[in-house]
Scaffold this active site. Structure first.
Site, PDB file in Angstrom:
ATOM      1  N   ASN A   1       0.853  -1.197   0.000  1.00 18.43           N
ATOM      2  CA  ASN A   1       0.000   0.000   0.000  1.00 18.43           C
ATOM      3  C   ASN A   1       0.885   1.242   0.000  1.00 18.43           C
ATOM      4  OD1 ASN A   1       0.550   0.827   2.833  1.00 18.43           O
ATOM      5  ND2 ASN A   1      -0.334  -1.174   3.244  1.00 18.43           N
TER       6      ASN A   1
ATOM      7  N   ALA B   1       1.474   1.516  11.570  1.00 19.68           N
ATOM      8  CA  ALA B   1       1.764   0.815  10.307  1.00 19.68           C
ATOM      9  C   ALA B   1       0.477   0.499   9.562  1.00 19.68           C
ATOM     10  CB  ALA B   1       2.520  -0.473  10.601  1.00 19.68           C
TER      11      ALA B   1
ATOM     12  N   ASP C   1      -3.892  -6.479   5.341  1.00 20.39           N
ATOM     13  CA  ASP C   1      -4.824  -7.358   6.059  1.00 20.39           C
ATOM     14  C   ASP C   1      -4.721  -8.794   5.575  1.00 20.39           C
ATOM     15  OD1 ASP C   1      -5.995  -5.523   7.809  1.00 20.39           O
ATOM     16  OD2 ASP C   1      -7.136  -4.638   6.151  1.00 20.39           O
TER      17      ASP C   1
ATOM     18  N   LYS D   1       9.064 -17.174 -10.231  1.00 24.21           N
ATOM     19  CA  LYS D   1       8.271 -16.100 -10.833  1.00 24.21           C
ATOM     20  C   LYS D   1       7.137 -16.697 -11.681  1.00 24.21           C
ATOM     21  CE  LYS D   1       8.687 -12.153 -13.806  1.00 24.21           C
ATOM     22  NZ  LYS D   1       9.331 -11.730 -15.013  1.00 24.21           N
TER      23      LYS D   1
ATOM     24  N   ASP E   1      -3.623  -9.930  13.249  1.00 25.21           N
ATOM     25  CA  ASP E   1      -3.745  -8.520  13.607  1.00 25.21           C
ATOM     26  C   ASP E   1      -2.814  -8.240  14.797  1.00 25.21           C
ATOM     27  OD1 ASP E   1      -4.703  -6.043  14.809  1.00 25.21           O
ATOM     28  OD2 ASP E   1      -6.281  -6.189  13.286  1.00 25.21           O
TER      29      ASP E   1
ATOM     30  N   PHE F   1      -4.110   3.242  15.116  1.00 26.26           N
ATOM     31  CA  PHE F   1      -4.484   4.233  14.117  1.00 26.26           C
ATOM     32  C   PHE F   1      -5.646   3.659  13.306  1.00 26.26           C
ATOM     33  CE2 PHE F   1      -1.901   8.058  13.334  1.00 26.26           C
ATOM     34  CZ  PHE F   1      -1.027   7.949  14.406  1.00 26.26           C
TER      35      PHE F   1
ATOM     36  N   LYS G   1     -13.338   0.315  15.948  1.00 28.91           N
ATOM     37  CA  LYS G   1     -11.992  -0.272  16.098  1.00 28.91           C
ATOM     38  C   LYS G   1     -11.470  -0.108  17.528  1.00 28.91           C
ATOM     39  CE  LYS G   1     -10.644  -0.030  11.299  1.00 28.91           C
ATOM     40  NZ  LYS G   1     -10.054   0.751  10.214  1.00 28.91           N
TER      41      LYS G   1
HETATM   42  O1  PMT Z   1       2.947   6.029   6.530  1.00 25.32           O
HETATM   43  P1  PMT Z   1       2.385   7.373   6.119  1.00 25.32           P
HETATM   44  O2  PMT Z   1       2.512   7.600   4.631  1.00 25.32           O
HETATM   45  O3  PMT Z   1       2.941   8.479   6.935  1.00 25.32           O
HETATM   46  O4  PMT Z   1       0.807   7.345   6.364  1.00 25.32           O
HETATM   47  C1  PMT Z   1       0.319   7.269   7.677  1.00 25.32           C
HETATM   48  C2  PMT Z   1      -0.878   6.332   7.785  1.00 25.32           C
HETATM   49  C3  PMT Z   1      -2.026   6.889   6.980  1.00 25.32           C
HETATM   50  C4  PMT Z   1      -0.525   4.939   7.250  1.00 25.32           C
HETATM   51  C5  PMT Z   1      -1.199   6.238   9.310  1.00 25.32           C
HETATM   52  O5  PMT Z   1      -1.533   7.512   9.782  1.00 25.32           O
HETATM   53  C6  PMT Z   1      -2.361   5.278   9.564  1.00 25.32           C
HETATM   54  O6  PMT Z   1      -3.522   5.606   9.474  1.00 25.32           O
HETATM   55  N1  PMT Z   1      -2.018   4.000   9.914  1.00 25.32           N
HETATM   56  C7  PMT Z   1      -2.957   2.909  10.099  1.00 25.32           C
HETATM   57  C8  PMT Z   1      -3.319   2.340   8.772  1.00 25.32           C
HETATM   58  C9  PMT Z   1      -4.218   1.132   8.864  1.00 25.32           C
HETATM   59  O7  PMT Z   1      -3.821   0.089   8.450  1.00 25.32           O
HETATM   60  O8  PMT Z   1      -5.316   1.337   9.475  1.00 25.32           O
HETATM   61  P2  PMT Z   1      -6.453   0.155   9.693  1.00 25.32           P
HETATM   62  O9  PMT Z   1      -7.653   0.903   9.986  1.00 25.32           O
HETATM   63  O10 PMT Z   1      -6.448  -0.767   8.538  1.00 25.32           O
HETATM   64  O11 PMT Z   1      -5.917  -0.644  10.950  1.00 25.32           O
HETATM   65  C10 PMT Z   1      -6.283  -0.296  12.272  1.00 25.32           C
HETATM   66  C11 PMT Z   1      -5.137  -0.522  13.222  1.00 25.32           C
HETATM   67  O12 PMT Z   1      -4.784  -1.900  13.285  1.00 25.32           O
HETATM   68  C12 PMT Z   1      -3.862   0.207  12.854  1.00 25.32           C
HETATM   69  O13 PMT Z   1      -3.277   0.692  14.038  1.00 25.32           O
HETATM   70  C13 PMT Z   1      -2.969  -0.876  12.251  1.00 25.32           C
HETATM   71  O14 PMT Z   1      -1.574  -0.621  12.419  1.00 25.32           O
HETATM   72  C14 PMT Z   1      -3.401  -2.091  13.044  1.00 25.32           C
HETATM   73  N2  PMT Z   1      -3.261  -3.377  12.320  1.00 25.32           N
HETATM   74  C15 PMT Z   1      -4.021  -3.640  11.231  1.00 25.32           C
HETATM   75  C16 PMT Z   1      -3.912  -4.868  10.610  1.00 25.32           C
HETATM   76  C17 PMT Z   1      -2.985  -5.827  11.107  1.00 25.32           C
HETATM   77  N3  PMT Z   1      -2.830  -7.008  10.541  1.00 25.32           N
HETATM   78  N4  PMT Z   1      -2.250  -5.517  12.199  1.00 25.32           N
HETATM   79  C18 PMT Z   1      -2.362  -4.314  12.816  1.00 25.32           C
HETATM   80  O15 PMT Z   1      -1.658  -4.058  13.795  1.00 25.32           O
END
Ligand code: PMT
Length: 401
Positions: A211, A275, A279, A289, A305, A324, A338
């Site tokens: 991404n 991060a 998913d 390849k 997660d 985040f 969340k």
């Molecule tokens: O990296 P930049 O370009 O500076 O951009 C910043 C950002 C937009 C990436 C950052 O501010 C942000 O929003 N990060 C979270 C992105 C995200 O994956 O959000 P989500 O809504 O899909 O996930 C929710 C939370 O679960 C996040 O804290 C994520 O890190 C965590 N997660 C999600 C999936 C997974 N398998 N493990 C996780 O820990």
């Protein structure tokens, strides 16, 4: 509160009538046990003599960028690395203007530009100069770069006018520096973990799902934590960013690697998950390849997660878990879901449909949703990611204390 023992302070004295106060400041800092090195600008020497500064600081005074003796003994980079903190007292309007545009035409401005330390400015100037829109604009810029301000104060000025622009008294400056080190020392007992950047989920040896995360937000958070004294581990997916050695950087590529690195770095006091973890991963990564004619549908499976694992851990859950949420719609509703589902203490939501903020931008605008009902949800309006991070970490410190 005497926490200045052996603290290394680089005092830069600029040319203004209040430069005489910097002599008293040196005396107070020395009395409280700090080590002081000083730089005098050319015009500072019109107000105080290198001899009086050297006598009080019991150290050689640095004043010339092009002095081979100085440079061989301690060059401008070593000077800024030596210091625990840099204090510019007095800070003139001219210095403020130079710093706001990155001018580095003498030792003082070069050391400041090369510094990786917190820098306190203590402005001192005539009230009209202080109120001038160009000074205000320059200071706004400097604040956004992370410079800290002490004063100025209101009162009778040396020039006979009255108003804001007087340099803060040395006793008060000393107090501010003591508070700064006090907080830093307290935070040194805290461990922090930040995840940042994207993950790459391989389809075959050369292709992957990823991404647009640049890691900028996570790196800025790690920097803010380290600056405030936290022992910080940054677990980062692939990015083009660099970070200084005070942060324990663990580079990973896939979500599985990020998960393991996180597990290996617990326990911590605060964990921030910025991060953009993929998913899903490909169920069966091909060893070779894939040829065009072999393409078929990709079978995906869910990644673990990481946030969910940490926040629901029985024994290793940090005191503060912050997730985040990258949302394009129904931001509040999705973020709050969340917050509950992932058992976070806070969720920080950003609207990633807005191209000016979020993924890969230097800016962000976030809403913070708190689990504790007694803390009101907040919005931090659009600013640099470094500023957003500083504001978030100020709140983290408040909560941990
Ligand atoms: O990296 P930049 O370009 O500076 O951009 C910043 C950002 C937009 C990436 C950052 O501010 C942000 O929003 N990060 C979270 C992105 C995200 O994956 O959000 P989500 O809504 O899909 O996930 C929710 C939370 O679960 C996040 O804290 C994520 O890190 C965590 N997660 C999600 C999936 C997974 N398998 N493990 C996780 O820990």
């Amino acid at each position: 509160m005497n926490n200045l023992l052996e603290k290394k302070i680089l005092l830069i004295i600029c040319g203004g009538i209040s430069a005489y106060k910097s002599l008293e400041l040196i005396r107070l800092l020395k009395k409280n046990g700090s080590e002081i090195k000083t730089i005098l600008t050319k015009s500072a020497k019109e107000f105080v003599t290198p001899l009086s500064v050297a006598s009080l600081s019991q150290e050689k005074v640095y004043d010339d960028l092009f002095n081979s003796d100085n440079e061989s003994e301690m060059d401008h980079i070593s000077l800024s690395r030596w210091a625990d903190v840099i204090l510019v007292a007095p800070t003139t309007a001219n210095t403020i203007s130079k710093l706001s545009t990155g001018v580095s035409d003498d030792l003082a401005s070069t050391v400041i530009l090369a510094s990786n330390k917190d820098i306190f400015l203590t402005p001192a100037m005539n009230v009209r100069m202080w109120e001038h829109p160009s000074t205000k604009e320059n200071l706004k810029k400097l604040k956004s770069y992370g410079y800290k301000l002490i004063g100025p104060e209101k009162g009778d000025m040396a020039c006979g006018e009255f108003g804001e622009g007087k340099m803060t008294e040395p006793k008060e400056i000393l107090k501010e520096i003591q508070i700064y080190f006090n907080n830093l020392d307290k935070n040194k007992s805290f461990k922090a973990l930040v995840t940042a950047g994207p993950t790459n989920e391989y389809i075959d040896p050369v292709r992957f799902i990823t991404n647009k995360s640049s890691g900028k937000q996570g790196y800025a958070l790690a920097k803010s934590l380290a600056k405030k004294g936290f022992k910080t581990t940054l677990i980062s997916g692939p990015t083009n960013l660099e970070i200084d050695n005070s942060i324990n950087l663990i580079s990973v590529e896939t979500a599985d690697e990020m998960f393991k690195a996180t597990q290996n770095n617990l326990p911590v006091d605060v964990a921030i998950f910025s991060a953009a973890v993929a998913d899903f991963k490909v169920k069966e990564k091909k060893k070779e390849k894939i040829k065009k004619k072999e393409y078929s549908n990709l079978e995906l499976e869910k990644n673990r997660d990481i946030l969910n694992y940490v926040s629901k851990h029985n024994s290793l859950r940090p005191k503060l878990v912050i997730g985040f949420a990258a949302e394009t719609n129904n931001i509040q509703e999705n973020a709050k879901r969340k917050l509950t589902e992932k058992n976070c203490d806070w969720i920080i939501a950003n609207d990633v449909s807005n191209k000016l903020i979020g993924f890969d931008s230097d800016f962000n605008e976030v809403s913070i949703f708190y689990k504790k009902k007694e803390i009101k949800d907040e919005k931090l309006l659009m600013k640099k990611k470094s500023e957003i991070s500083d504001e978030i970490i100020d709140r983290v410190i408040k909560q941990l204390n």
